[in-house]
Design a protein around this motif. Structure first.
Motif, PDB file in Angstrom:
ATOM      1  N   ALA A   1       0.797  -1.236  -0.212  1.00  0.00           N
ATOM      2  CA  ALA A   1       0.152   0.177   0.016  1.00  0.00           C
ATOM      3  C   ALA A   1       0.857   1.068   0.047  1.00  0.00           C
ATOM      4  N   LYS A   2       1.868   1.166   0.769  1.00  0.00           N
ATOM      5  CA  LYS A   2       2.852   2.506   0.771  1.00  0.00           C
ATOM      6  C   LYS A   2       3.595   2.611  -0.682  1.00  0.00           C
ATOM      7  N   ARG A   3       3.563   1.470  -1.498  1.00  0.00           N
ATOM      8  CA  ARG A   3       4.403   1.747  -2.746  1.00  0.00           C
ATOM      9  C   ARG A   3       3.948   2.838  -3.557  1.00  0.00           C
ATOM     10  N   THR A   4       2.390   2.875  -3.599  1.00  0.00           N
ATOM     11  CA  THR A   4       1.860   3.968  -4.417  1.00  0.00           C
ATOM     12  C   THR A   4       2.024   5.410  -3.975  1.00  0.00           C
ATOM     13  N   CYS A   5       2.506   5.502  -2.638  1.00  0.00           N
ATOM     14  CA  CYS A   5       2.832   7.154  -2.124  1.00  0.00           C
ATOM     15  C   CYS A   5       4.292   7.383  -2.450  1.00  0.00           C
TER      16      CYS A   5
END
Length: 195
Positions: free
Chosen positions: A37-41
């Motif tokens: 989920a953090k990858r997109t940020c």
């Protein structure tokens, strides 16, 4: 040449949620989902050099973030000695004096591993070597990302601020937290993470 370093703490592990000292634990399904989920940020400049702790949880996190990172021994978690894998609550009951000494005295290492002071010195050596590297990017500013551990990030902050290791335990770093450090003519500085 200036260096801009983004440090990320690895995603949560089952050991963390159980209140245990790490023992080279991998990420479980929950930690992997958090990291994905953090990858997109995460927006990185082209040519950003990536480094990772040798620990499985950090390497799992880097992979989930989409980073092709080189292992850097200087980013290894604190050596907890005989406390590896032990629950903090159990140690508080079994060895309260040793645990209290470790949390209050940055030079203490009753577990036979590293003290906070030793970790700050090790982290400082990695930071200074990183800044001295010549192959990390453009002539203006080198962008670097490092996936590591909360303890190493605390040590980096202490070093950047020129603070006493006494403040080490007063810095909270959650899983997947980010800090930004920059090195320029005045040395390392701590910045709010811009990602």
């Amino acid at each position: 040449m200036d260096t801009r370093l983004l440090m990320i703490s690895h995603a949560s592990t089952a050991a963390q949620r159980a209140g245990r000292f790490p023992a080279d634990d991998p990420l479980d399904a929950s930690g992997l989902a958090e990291a994905h989920a953090k990858r997109t940020c995460l927006a990185l400049a082209e040519g950003t050099a990536a480094y990772v702790s040798p620990a499985v949880c950090a390497r799992d996190t880097a992979t989930a973030l989409g980073l092709a990172a080189s292992v850097a021994l200087g980013l290894a978690d604190m050596n907890y000695g005989k406390w590896h894998g032990r629950r903090l609550a159990d140690l508080a009951a079994e060895a309260p004096q040793e645990l209290a000494a470790w949390t209050r005295d940055p030079g203490a290492a009753p577990h036979g591993g590293e003290s906070f002071s030793e970790l700050v010195k090790r982290t400082a050596a990695w930071l200074d070597a990183l800044n001295g590297a010549t192959d990390l990017g453009s002539a203006r500013t080198r962008d670097v990302i490092a996936v590591t551990h909360a303890s190493v990030m605390r040590a980096a902050i202490v070093y950047a601020l020129g603070a006493s290791p006494v403040v080490f335990s007063r810095i909270e770093i959650a899983p997947l937290s980010m800090i930004e450090l920059r090195h320029a003519s005045r040395g390392w500085t701590w910045w709010p993470a811009s990602h």
